[in-house]
Design an enzyme around this catalytic site. Structure first.
Site, mmCIF file in Angstrom:
data_model
loop_
_atom_site.group_PDB
_atom_site.id
_atom_site.type_symbol
_atom_site.label_atom_id
_atom_site.label_comp_id
_atom_site.label_asym_id
_atom_site.label_seq_id
_atom_site.Cartn_x
_atom_site.Cartn_y
_atom_site.Cartn_z
ATOM 1 N N ASP A 118 0.830 -1.199 0.000
ATOM 2 C CA ASP A 118 0.000 0.000 0.000
ATOM 3 C C ASP A 118 0.864 1.247 0.000
ATOM 4 O OD1 ASP A 118 -2.310 1.885 0.862
ATOM 5 O OD2 ASP A 118 -3.257 -0.074 0.739
ATOM 6 N N HIS A 163 -2.875 5.881 4.271
ATOM 7 C CA HIS A 163 -3.786 5.048 3.484
ATOM 8 C C HIS A 163 -3.644 3.576 3.857
ATOM 9 C CE1 HIS A 163 -5.309 3.002 -0.228
ATOM 10 N NE2 HIS A 163 -6.212 3.951 -0.146
ATOM 11 N N SER A 332 -10.846 1.041 -2.321
ATOM 12 C CA SER A 332 -9.720 0.752 -1.416
ATOM 13 C C SER A 332 -10.208 0.187 -0.099
ATOM 14 C CB SER A 332 -8.927 2.031 -1.128
ATOM 15 O OG SER A 332 -8.113 2.386 -2.211
#
Length: 467
Positions: A118, A163, A332
């Site tokens: 990621d 994230h 996501s």
């Protein structure tokens, strides 16, 4: 992929209240005691001031007292670690897939190695929803392929982002204070790789993703979450892709994911992308790899496609996305829900291959066996997964054939609208049309060129074949 600010603010819940299973504590007004013809246990304690005593009663004893006219007032007790007796509240996505069925079976992803490739994992080591993973020694490795000299989890905002942290929360996160479960894989082992820079997009990030995949395969990791996708928006526009290249074989990362899936036995769970409202529309790479498990985003009550969720190409001989799960914030955040789900399936049966698990998830979707390039096979649920693994039958879409140019449906509708996915062939959508029932009737009109139509009524599907 889209990066968002942190979602969860947390404290530690120290005490919550209830007594042993099946028994609860009550105040009983002593003025009514003389008129009761029921046998009670000895009181726990009494108060002369309010002329009442507390009793620990079973459900049968409580019912007998109230039936005889006794005045009971329930009370909570303080019990350390009461969370051990209390079912967690599920996030909306886990509620949608009915994750409580897996929780009742004690499934937590224990023993399964999960790789997360990621962007940044900023402050993950200080995130209360992930603290149980650090405390139990379940975080096995962290590798920063972008800036290896930077301190893990502690880069400066702008150089790093969170994230990856948010994605991780939805694979195995748990909010102790609120007793909310965000991800199913609470006891899996985690291997983290940062390959994506939040401040720019360059093709080198794809090279690093491939390198991380290869490193994870050498570590014996079979399950990898990739909530990343690449199409446009590169810092150098010459690196941008064309939609026609989202075919599962044109990009290096799609080819690498395909090798991981078909030759290395790895299950790569990939986000479909968030570009359906843009001119691009189609999914991102490596979500285009045929044997990746590509995840789109659905709505909650009516399992329709989220407007932003990318659409699969209509020029391949396979359907994408494969399945869909609820998320308002991007694919996501649908993807890690599925990764946690897969970890639990592999915990149940470690002999299953990656491709067998993908097939189980497809069969567990509400559209199966009539997929489309908007939602794939639809939303899988844990009860369906369990039934499929046990060889049991599950409810499938109703199949309707008609030689007319419209299909009339009469019933009591409990949804405000219905969605028709008119398809030019068995899987590719020509048009998505919303219908609102008039009372208890709705008329679905065939559009020119449509061969099949998947009619979505809440979570139910009717497959219409136009003859």
């Amino acid at each position: 992929m889209t990066r968002l600010i942190g979602l969860y603010a947390l404290f530690i819940l120290l005490f919550a209240g209830r007594t042993a299973s099946g028994q609860h504590k009550y105040w009983l007004d002593q003025n009514s005691l003389a008129t009761l013809s029921v046998t009670l246990p000895e009181p726990d304690r009494c108060s002369q001031w309010i002329n009442a005593c507390t009793y620990t009663l079973t459900e049968d004893q409580r019912s007998a007292v109230t039936a005889a006219g006794g005045i009971l007032t329930p009370m909570l007790t303080f019990a350390p670690a009461a969370l051990a007796h209390k079912d967690p509240i599920l996030s909306f996505a886990l509620e949608q897939i009915q994750a409580n069925y897996f929780l009742k079976m004690g499934l937590t992803g224990k023993g399964v190695k999960i790789g997360i490739i990621d962007g940044g994992f900023l402050r993950a080591d200080r995130d209360p929803t992930l603290s149980h993973l650090f405390e139990k020694g379940l975080v096995k490795s962290y590798k920063d392929y972008i800036t290896p000299e930077m301190e893990p989890y502690g880069g400066a905002i702008g150089l790093d982002d969170n994230h990856g942290t948010e994605v991780w929360q939805l694979i195995g996160g748990y909010d102790k204070e609120k007793n909310i479960l965000y991800g199913l894989a609470q006891e899996a082992e985690y291997y983290l790789a940062r390959t994506d820079h939040g401040a720019y997009e360059k093709r080198i990030e794809e090279d690093l993703l491939i390198l991380a995949l290869e490193d994870m395969e050498r570590q014996g990791i079979r399950l990898v979450n990739v909530s990343l996708g690449y199409n446009l928006g590169y810092s150098d526009a010459s690196e941008n892709y064309r939609p026609s290249q989202m075919d599962g074989k044109s990009t290096a990362i799609a080819r690498a994911v395909e090798i991981a899936a078909t030759q290395k036995g790895m299950l790569i769970v990939v986000a479909a992308g968030n570009e359906a409202r843009d001119a691009w529309q189609t999914l991102s790479t490596p979500g285009d790899a045929q044997h990746a498990l590509t995840v789109g985003a659905s709505k909650f009550d009516i399992w329709d496609k989220m407007d932003y969720s990318s659409i699969g190409p209509d020029y391949t001989d396979f359907v994408k996305p494969d399945i869909s799960v609820y998320s308002t914030l991007g694919t996501s955040y649908s993807t890690p829900i599925v990764t946690g789900l897969v970890a639990c399936i592999w915990q149940m049966d470690s002999t299953l291959t990656n491709l067998e698990i993908i097939d189980i998830l497809k069969q567990a979707g509400n559209f199966y066996p009539y997929p489309n390039n908007y939602l794939g096979y639809g939303v899988p649920t844990c009860p369906n997964i369990i039934k499929i693994m046990n060889g049991e039958t599950i409810k499938r879409p109703q199949k309707v054939k008609t030689s007319k140019e419209s299909y009339k449906l009469t019933r009591d509708f409990d949804t405000k609208y219905l969605v028709a996915f008119h398809k030019k062939d068995e899987r590719n959508v020509m048009a998505r049309v919303v219908y609102r029932p008039m009372g208890n009737k709705v008329k679905i009109k065939r559009i020119t060129g449509a061969r099949q139509t998947s009619l979505l009524i809440g979570t139910e599907v009717i497959e219409i074949f136009w003859e």
